[in-house]
Enzyme design. Structure first.
Site, mmCIF file in Angstrom:
data_model
loop_
_atom_site.group_PDB
_atom_site.id
_atom_site.type_symbol
_atom_site.label_atom_id
_atom_site.label_comp_id
_atom_site.label_asym_id
_atom_site.label_seq_id
_atom_site.Cartn_x
_atom_site.Cartn_y
_atom_site.Cartn_z
ATOM 1 N N SER A 180 0.844 -1.210 0.000
ATOM 2 C CA SER A 180 0.000 0.000 0.000
ATOM 3 C C SER A 180 0.865 1.240 0.000
ATOM 4 O O SER A 180 2.016 1.232 0.473
ATOM 5 C CB SER A 180 -0.888 0.004 1.245
ATOM 6 O OG SER A 180 -1.520 1.257 1.439
ATOM 7 N N TYR A 193 -2.394 -1.023 10.306
ATOM 8 C CA TYR A 193 -2.508 -1.414 8.903
ATOM 9 C C TYR A 193 -1.261 -1.002 8.129
ATOM 10 O O TYR A 193 -0.677 -1.804 7.383
ATOM 11 C CB TYR A 193 -3.749 -0.759 8.299
ATOM 12 C CG TYR A 193 -3.900 -0.919 6.804
ATOM 13 C CD1 TYR A 193 -4.465 -2.062 6.262
ATOM 14 C CD2 TYR A 193 -3.484 0.095 5.934
ATOM 15 C CE1 TYR A 193 -4.609 -2.193 4.879
ATOM 16 C CE2 TYR A 193 -3.637 -0.026 4.564
ATOM 17 C CZ TYR A 193 -4.196 -1.183 4.043
ATOM 18 O OH TYR A 193 -4.330 -1.310 2.681
#
Length: 288
Positions: A180, A193
């Site tokens: 990400s 995350y």
């Protein structure tokens, strides 16, 4: 003077109350169909894709099928989304093997790969893509349970599935890990995350070195804001409405704009690339 970088509504406000979210409940629907005809870039290959029921995983599944691959779709519980994806794969003339279970469970990952081998006889491409995220404004609000679950899904699952697949991967095989943009620039509300996504980037680089002599390539894709079910299942309606509006391209990306990166890294067009990460993020400059 208006702030051109300010968030602005670009989608209908919406939320979902359960992760990882359902594509059937989104409006507008994410764009997952490939934009171009296939060219046989994965002819006779077999791929396994986690989080394959929706979002980026769905787009990868349909694109891989169009390029000639048989596809195994790993999903948690979204049976309707998974069935839609399987039908789309079949319309491309390829078989879709549905594998329901939790990638955080090593036994499930072992069994899933075993079913792929039993059904297709081999495995050529592994796409680790499943993820969950839970915003918290303060680090101290992240409970031990949330921390454990996020790492078990986002990172342990990548380890478990890859470990299960490795005995069957031969020279020329490819592993593609979805990381990400948050691995590179962080996210104040998604600390755990982002930490898993940073670990995935390091996992990708480290494993690529370990497997290079075997001729197995390992690469990653680091999407920016992409319109997937995880977004309305994560954020409040106002933030969902503005999602992606501050990127240089002023919009969220679509799953079919990310899957092309996975395809490139999975096929022989990237035969001299390993240990690298592609960045489909709408123009955000990462890493200088």
């Amino acid at each position: 003077m208006s702030d051109s970088g300010a968030a602005k509504p670009i989608n209908p406000p919406q939320t979902q109350d359960h992760q990882p979210g359902r594509e059937t409940e989104m409006h507008p629907k994410p764009e997952y169909m490939p934009k171009f005809p296939g060219n046989g870039r994965l002819k006779d290959k077999v791929a396994i894709i986690t989080g394959g029921d929706s979002g980026i995983g769905r787009a990868c599944a349909v694109l891989f099928a169009r390029e000639g691959a048989q596809v195994a779709l790993v999903y948690l519980e979204e049976t309707e989304d998974a069935a839609i994806t399987a039908d789309a794969v079949k319309r491309e003339g390829k078989e879709a093997l549905l594998l329901r279970g939790d990638v955080a469970d090593k036994t499930f990952c072992d069994n899933a790969v075993g079913q792929v081998i039993e059904n297709f006889g081999k495995l050529d491409v592994v796409v680790n893509n499943a993820a969950e995220q839970h915003p918290q404004k303060e680090l101290t609000d992240i409970s031990p349970e949330q921390l454990r679950e996020t790492f078990e899904t986002n990172l342990f699952g990548y380890f478990y599935l890859t470990q299960a697949a490795l005995p069957y991967l031969e020279k020329g095989a490819a592993i593609v890990n979805t990381t990400s943009v948050t691995a590179y620039r962080g996210s104040p509300e998604l600390v755990d995350y982002s930490a898993t996504k940073g670990a995935i980037a390091a996992f990708t680089r480290s494993l690529s070195g370990q497997l290079a002599e075997k001729g197995i390539r390992v690469n990653g894709v680091a999407p920016g804001p992409i319109w997937t079910p995880l977004i309305p299942a994560t954020f409040p309606a106002k933030k969902v409405a503005e999602f992606g509006s501050t990127q240089p391209l002023k919009r969220a990306g679509q799953p079919n704009e990310v899957a092309t990166c996975h395809l490139f890294l999975a096929c022989d067009e990237s035969s001299y690339i390993t240990g690298q990460v592609l960045h489909p993020n709408g123009g955000e400059i990462i890493g200088g």
